[in-house]
Design an enzyme around this catalytic site. Sequence first.
Site, short mmCIF file in Angstrom:
data_model
loop_
_atom_site.label_atom_id
_atom_site.label_comp_id
_atom_site.label_asym_id
_atom_site.label_seq_id
_atom_site.Cartn_x
_atom_site.Cartn_y
_atom_site.Cartn_z
N LYS A 41 0.86 -1.18 0.00
CA LYS A 41 0.00 0.00 0.00
C LYS A 41 0.90 1.23 0.00
CE LYS A 41 -2.84 2.96 2.77
NZ LYS A 41 -2.23 4.06 2.00
N THR A 61 5.46 8.12 13.42
CA THR A 61 5.50 7.42 14.70
C THR A 61 4.08 7.16 15.21
OG1 THR A 61 7.66 8.40 15.13
CG2 THR A 61 6.42 7.63 17.05
N GLU A 107 9.95 1.98 10.33
CA GLU A 107 10.92 3.05 10.01
C GLU A 107 10.17 4.37 10.12
OE1 GLU A 107 12.79 2.07 6.27
OE2 GLU A 107 13.83 0.40 7.17
N CYS A 143 12.93 11.83 6.04
CA CYS A 143 13.04 11.49 7.45
C CYS A 143 14.45 11.77 7.98
CB CYS A 143 12.69 10.02 7.66
SG CYS A 143 13.67 8.94 6.61
N GLU A 155 8.80 16.49 15.20
CA GLU A 155 9.16 16.44 13.79
C GLU A 155 8.21 17.36 13.00
OE1 GLU A 155 8.06 12.96 11.44
OE2 GLU A 155 10.05 12.97 10.56
#
Length: 480
Positions: free
Chosen positions: A172, A227, A247, A281, A383
């Site tokens: 996906k 996350t 990840e 990232c 982030e």
Amino acid sequence: MIFKNYINGEFRDAVDGEQLDVYCPSTGKIYAQVVSSSNKDVDLAVKSAGDAFETWSKIPMATRCKYLLDIANAIDDKAETLAKLESMDQGKPLSLATKVDIPRAASNFRFFAGAIAHHLEQSSVMDDQAINYSIREPVGIAGLISPWNLPIYLLSWKIAPAIACGNTCVAKCSELTPATANALCEIFAKVGLPKGVVNLVHGLGHKVGRAISAHPDIPLVSFTGSTETAIDIQKQAAPFFKKLSLELGGKNPNIVFADADFDLAVDEAVRSSFTNQGEICLCGSRILIEESIYDKFREAFVAKTRSLKTGDPSSENSDLGALVSAEHRDRVMSYIDKAKQLGGRILCGGTKPNLTGEFVNGYFIVPTIIEGLEQDCEVIQQEIFGPVVTLQSFKCEQEALKMANDVRYGLSASIWTSDSSRSHRFAAGLKAGIIWVNTWLKRDLKTPFGGYKASGVGREGGHYSIDFYTESKNICIAIK
Ligand code: NAD
């Protein structure tokens, strides 16, 4: 244009007939539709992957390798078209898609064809009593969920090792960036990859992604994304004891010491802050600078950043394109507003660029530099995943290490110094999965990739991926 699911070698509508609009980030206009699937489509894909597994897991390894090499060559052949699709779909500069996303997607397939061919297992002799050897087998159907920032690169980073190891998969991609995933499926069909080895189901995360993480017949999930989403995936997967590779996000520091090669540190800190609009990232979104060179570094860093051009992704002159969606642009802008409220000083950027014509409604933000924020504030801790960096100063190595590690994330870091003892000492103290010294974003696919803390669980790359995408068992034979 409608992007459809790819199940059992056929492009298909979603069972419920639903669709979503797909936007071009640089114009803000709808350019296509993508099917919006449900658990019914995931069930069909799982059935197809399960049927294909019976054959694919048993064909000679050399045949699997040949398919991977054919896919890599077909990506090279279509590189120009794929780069245009990736840039239009994601908003990134075409030059970046051409130099990074597409060649790295091809090299993922090439690398894992080689890695699996050269993989050797260990044996162990227990004095004169027994010999142990280990054998591996594919896990089964791999659930592969990828994000929107490096669409084809991150999807191929999962599909290549999964099928090289003899698994089949239900993949996906992000609903925001379906174009190159669709093109990759066309390549699978063109090279004759057996039906059902790779199945792609498009749609929303909480429907399709969750159906994959919660499916009892999918024993392994490799996820790249935020996350927060990973927390949900872990909950869905827990009752089934799935193998998980997560990840996740980062808040990566660039640590610049006074003895660094100054020009290199400035140039690379700018590159690591703003490549792909800061939507990688591994971008270095916090710059920690030794106090004695803070003013000089800030001046050079701001000047270099001001020279970056934000605009038309297809232009050779553009360093930054558009952010992926209006929603994400607003989220990034909200952090800039928050920084102002907290007393942060905006040294450059913080606004939309003045663009005309078809780009007036694109999701652009001028690269933004902020200083004067406290370590514990949201803007330093969370982030942002956009073209926004913060500058902070430190007095000594110990303080720099404390600041570098003082966030919930631990994905990567870059150290800028000419003192090699310091670089080893500092790297050893960092709580991060990838540490660069005097460089950024170099990736050797043989090495472990993954994060500490909230940046992830597990490692992929080289034999780490082979470990993840296989089950191993030990056989102990008595010799006495
Ligand atoms: P995201 O978590 O919103 O979405 C990632 C994928 O998960 C998408 O395909 C999405 O549809 C799907 N998804 C959403 N909700 C789900 C759910 N409940 N269950 C299962 N799947 C679900 O992330 P994003 O916004 O697409 O990507 C940005 C994030 O990805 C950033 O945090 C970035 O740091 C991270 N990222 C990490 C790496 C890495 O290698 N560590 C690489 C790239 C991006």
